[in-house]
Write a protein that holds these residues in place. Structure first.
Motif, PDB file in Angstrom:
ATOM      1  N   GLN A 193      30.781  58.605  57.673  1.00 19.22           N
ATOM      2  CA  GLN A 193      30.437  59.362  56.474  1.00 19.22           C
ATOM      3  C   GLN A 193      30.908  58.630  55.223  1.00 19.22           C
ATOM      4  O   GLN A 193      30.188  58.544  54.229  1.00 19.22           O
ATOM      5  N   THR A 194      32.112  58.102  55.276  1.00 22.23           N
ATOM      6  CA  THR A 194      32.647  57.369  54.119  1.00 22.23           C
ATOM      7  C   THR A 194      31.824  56.109  53.881  1.00 22.23           C
ATOM      8  O   THR A 194      31.559  55.744  52.729  1.00 22.23           O
ATOM      9  N   GLN A 195      31.430  55.439  54.955  1.00 23.13           N
ATOM     10  CA  GLN A 195      30.572  54.258  54.812  1.00 23.13           C
ATOM     11  C   GLN A 195      29.262  54.621  54.126  1.00 23.13           C
ATOM     12  O   GLN A 195      28.747  53.867  53.288  1.00 23.13           O
ATOM     13  N   ALA A 196      28.720  55.762  54.477  1.00 24.49           N
ATOM     14  CA  ALA A 196      27.476  56.198  53.852  1.00 24.49           C
ATOM     15  C   ALA A 196      27.684  56.448  52.362  1.00 24.49           C
ATOM     16  O   ALA A 196      26.847  56.074  51.534  1.00 24.49           O
ATOM     17  N   GLU A 197      28.806  57.070  52.032  1.00 26.61           N
ATOM     18  CA  GLU A 197      29.104  57.316  50.617  1.00 26.61           C
ATOM     19  C   GLU A 197      29.294  56.006  49.872  1.00 26.61           C
ATOM     20  O   GLU A 197      28.881  55.866  48.719  1.00 26.61           O
ATOM     21  N   ILE A 198      29.911  55.034  50.495  1.00 27.91           N
ATOM     22  CA  ILE A 198      30.079  53.705  49.888  1.00 27.91           C
ATOM     23  C   ILE A 198      28.719  53.089  49.617  1.00 27.91           C
ATOM     24  O   ILE A 198      28.469  52.528  48.547  1.00 27.91           O
ATOM     25  N   THR A 199      27.843  53.209  50.569  1.00 33.57           N
ATOM     26  CA  THR A 199      26.506  52.634  50.413  1.00 33.57           C
ATOM     27  C   THR A 199      25.781  53.257  49.233  1.00 33.57           C
ATOM     28  O   THR A 199      25.151  52.559  48.429  1.00 33.57           O
ATOM     29  N   ILE A 200      25.884  54.586  49.143  1.00 31.93           N
ATOM     30  CA  ILE A 200      25.221  55.269  48.025  1.00 31.93           C
ATOM     31  C   ILE A 200      25.840  54.826  46.712  1.00 31.93           C
ATOM     32  O   ILE A 200      25.135  54.527  45.744  1.00 31.93           O
ATOM     33  N   ALA A 201      27.163  54.757  46.656  1.00 36.08           N
ATOM     34  CA  ALA A 201      27.847  54.362  45.425  1.00 36.08           C
ATOM     35  C   ALA A 201      27.465  52.947  45.040  1.00 36.08           C
ATOM     36  O   ALA A 201      27.220  52.645  43.859  1.00 36.08           O
ATOM     37  N   THR A 225      24.715  51.363  45.860  1.00 31.11           N
ATOM     38  CA  THR A 225      23.316  51.354  45.470  1.00 31.11           C
ATOM     39  C   THR A 225      23.156  51.856  44.053  1.00 31.11           C
ATOM     40  O   THR A 225      22.420  51.286  43.254  1.00 31.11           O
ATOM     41  N   GLN A 226      23.857  52.938  43.755  1.00 28.72           N
ATOM     42  CA  GLN A 226      23.761  53.528  42.420  1.00 28.72           C
ATOM     43  C   GLN A 226      24.307  52.567  41.371  1.00 28.72           C
ATOM     44  O   GLN A 226      23.745  52.412  40.292  1.00 28.72           O
ATOM     45  N   SER A 227      25.406  51.899  41.693  1.00 31.73           N
ATOM     46  CA  SER A 227      25.996  50.989  40.712  1.00 31.73           C
ATOM     47  C   SER A 227      25.105  49.758  40.524  1.00 31.73           C
ATOM     48  O   SER A 227      24.979  49.241  39.437  1.00 31.73           O
ATOM     49  N   SER A 228      24.415  49.320  41.542  1.00 31.02           N
ATOM     50  CA  SER A 228      23.539  48.166  41.410  1.00 31.02           C
ATOM     51  C   SER A 228      22.287  48.562  40.613  1.00 31.02           C
ATOM     52  O   SER A 228      21.692  47.744  39.927  1.00 31.02           O
ATOM     53  N   LEU A 235      36.054  53.277  48.876  1.00 32.15           N
ATOM     54  CA  LEU A 235      35.203  54.236  48.196  1.00 32.15           C
ATOM     55  C   LEU A 235      35.833  54.660  46.874  1.00 32.15           C
ATOM     56  O   LEU A 235      35.149  54.798  45.862  1.00 32.15           O
ATOM     57  N   ALA A 236      37.128  54.850  46.892  1.00 33.09           N
ATOM     58  CA  ALA A 236      37.835  55.270  45.675  1.00 33.09           C
ATOM     59  C   ALA A 236      37.675  54.215  44.576  1.00 33.09           C
ATOM     60  O   ALA A 236      37.504  54.539  43.406  1.00 33.09           O
ATOM     61  N   THR A 237      37.709  52.935  44.968  1.00 34.99           N
ATOM     62  CA  THR A 237      37.557  51.882  43.960  1.00 34.99           C
ATOM     63  C   THR A 237      36.146  51.894  43.387  1.00 34.99           C
ATOM     64  O   THR A 237      35.930  51.595  42.223  1.00 34.99           O
ATOM     65  N   LEU A 238      35.156  52.249  44.187  1.00 35.78           N
ATOM     66  CA  LEU A 238      33.783  52.257  43.701  1.00 35.78           C
ATOM     67  C   LEU A 238      33.543  53.427  42.763  1.00 35.78           C
ATOM     68  O   LEU A 238      32.679  53.362  41.883  1.00 35.78           O
ATOM     69  N   GLU A 239      34.318  54.497  42.966  1.00 35.95           N
ATOM     70  CA  GLU A 239      34.092  55.688  42.161  1.00 35.95           C
ATOM     71  C   GLU A 239      34.877  55.667  40.859  1.00 35.95           C
ATOM     72  O   GLU A 239      34.705  56.520  40.012  1.00 35.95           O
ATOM     73  N   LEU A 240      35.755  54.636  40.689  1.00 33.15           N
ATOM     74  CA  LEU A 240      36.517  54.535  39.447  1.00 33.15           C
ATOM     75  C   LEU A 240      35.599  54.068  38.328  1.00 33.15           C
ATOM     76  O   LEU A 240      34.688  53.272  38.568  1.00 33.15           O
ATOM     77  N   PRO A 241      35.855  54.509  37.091  1.00 32.78           N
ATOM     78  CA  PRO A 241      34.956  54.147  35.982  1.00 32.78           C
ATOM     79  C   PRO A 241      34.994  52.675  35.628  1.00 32.78           C
ATOM     80  O   PRO A 241      34.043  52.094  35.189  1.00 32.78           O
ATOM     81  N   GLN A 242      36.169  51.997  35.809  1.00 32.70           N
ATOM     82  CA  GLN A 242      36.273  50.594  35.445  1.00 32.70           C
ATOM     83  C   GLN A 242      36.263  49.752  36.691  1.00 32.70           C
ATOM     84  O   GLN A 242      36.759  50.168  37.721  1.00 32.70           O
TER      85      GLN A 242
END
Lengths: 117, 229
Positions: free
Chosen positions: A101-109, A111-114, B119-126
């Motif tokens: 589940q965390t891996q999936a959230e990482i993937t979404i994050a 993707t969104q950031s890219s 994941l926490a690092t990706l969710e940080l604003p900077q």
């Protein structure tokens, strides 16, 4: 033979403790419950046979594992230590699920950031 | 496993011949034999041989007598499992399996902490500096028998124990790589199929389902979830 020098097994079995007693290195008289538990589940004869088939240097570990399994069986007559195995398997599945589940959230994050870059 | 979890008869000594236990013990199988429902006359004798060698017939009989009748099938299965494990590994028995699973749990929890931190690092604003990679050669700390748990859960899936592929986890030296436990959505480093990947990830999160993972040594037996009353 001084009765107070008997190991816990021979004390429990109410017999003299010979010099080459197979139980004495592993069942000191200070811990009578240990042998009582093992005897209740396996029986003295079976434990003796099992220890005789194991190299001397491995017998201490064998006794500890037998004691652990016997204790589990006394506390849980239905499942014994198999209950612990089941619990650990459940824990493994749950943690694997959380990782996925965390891996999936990482993937979404990612993707969104890219997409925003 | 042929030590049956389903009582097929109320006792031996009938037209069906002796049960596996009485066959092994070469004794008359009386009506009401405590072993008869759980050790059939064909393969039950082989399983009872293991149980007899490790626990002894009288000890198992006493154990079963102290267990409610509706719980005896599970008790017999777990006793057979422990007996076979002890014969396979005379020193550690099924404790080796427990330690291996515990190491797996520790390894997975380390992995979970790592991905959660990621994941926490990706969710940080900077933007954050890259996190150090978890070394795949990092092994969990060695466990001793004194670290073993004594928890009693309320629900047990005994069938999954036999699907675990016991032969692969009997040694105390088993080293588990964190990458062995990744499944489902792959890491985001390969973004060639970003749209498909995102759809898969969203489907996974919305459905709350774990992607199918083949279990090693699957015997095909039906899952049996036993609730402890």
């Amino acid at each position: 033979m001084n009765p107070t020098k008997r190991c816990a097994a021979c004390k429990y079995l109410r017999r003299r403790c010979p010099k080459d007693c197979i139980f004495s290195p592993y069942f000191p008289p200070t811990d009578p419950d240990k042998f009582a538990c093992v005897h209740r589940i396996y029986g003295a004869g079976n434990v003796s046979k099992m220890l005789q088939q194991i190299p001397v240097q491995a017998r201490a570990e064998a006794v500890e594992s037998l004691c652990f399994e016997a204790k589990c069986r006394v506390e849980d007559p239905v499942y014994g230590c198999v209950g612990i195995i089941s619990l650990l398997q459940t824990q493994i599945q749950k943690t694997q699920s959380q990782i996925a589940q965390t891996q999936a959230e990482i993937t979404i994050a990612q993707t969104q950031s890219s997409q925003f870059m | 496993m042929s030590c049956s979890g389903n009582p097929s008869s109320s006792g031996g000594g009938g037209g069906g011949g002796p049960c596996g236990a009485c066959k092994f013990l070469r004794r008359k199988c009386v009506a009401g034999c405590i072993f008869a429902p759980y050790f059939d006359s064909e393969q039950g004798a082989a399983h009872f041989a293991a149980v007899h060698k490790v626990f002894g017939a009288s000890n198992v009989s006493k154990l079963l007598q102290h267990v409610p009748e509706h719980k005896r099938p599970d008790a017999v299965i777990s006793i057979c499992f422990e007996a076979q494990a002890r014969l396979r590994d005379p020193i550690y028995g099924c404790v080796a399996h427990i330690v291996s699973l515990q190491q797996q749990v520790v390894s997975l929890q380390t992995e979970l902490s790592y991905v959660q931190a990621h994941l926490a690092t990706l969710e940080l604003p900077q933007p954050q500096p890259p996190q150090p990679q978890v070394s795949s050669s990092t092994s969990p700390p060695p466990l001793s028998i004194s670290d073993l748990p004594t928890i009693s859960p309320s629900v047990y899936d005994l069938s999954s124990i036999f699907e675990m592929g016991m032969s692969s986890t009997w040694t105390m030296q088993q080293q588990l790589r964190p990458s062995d436990h990744f499944f489902g959505v792959p890491s985001g480093s390969n973004m060639g199929g970003g749209g498909e990947l995102q759809a898969l990830a969203r489907e996974f999160l919305q459905g709350g389902q774990v992607p199918a993972q083949p279990s090693p040594g699957t015997s095909g037996s039906a899952s049996t979830v036993i609730k402890r009353e």
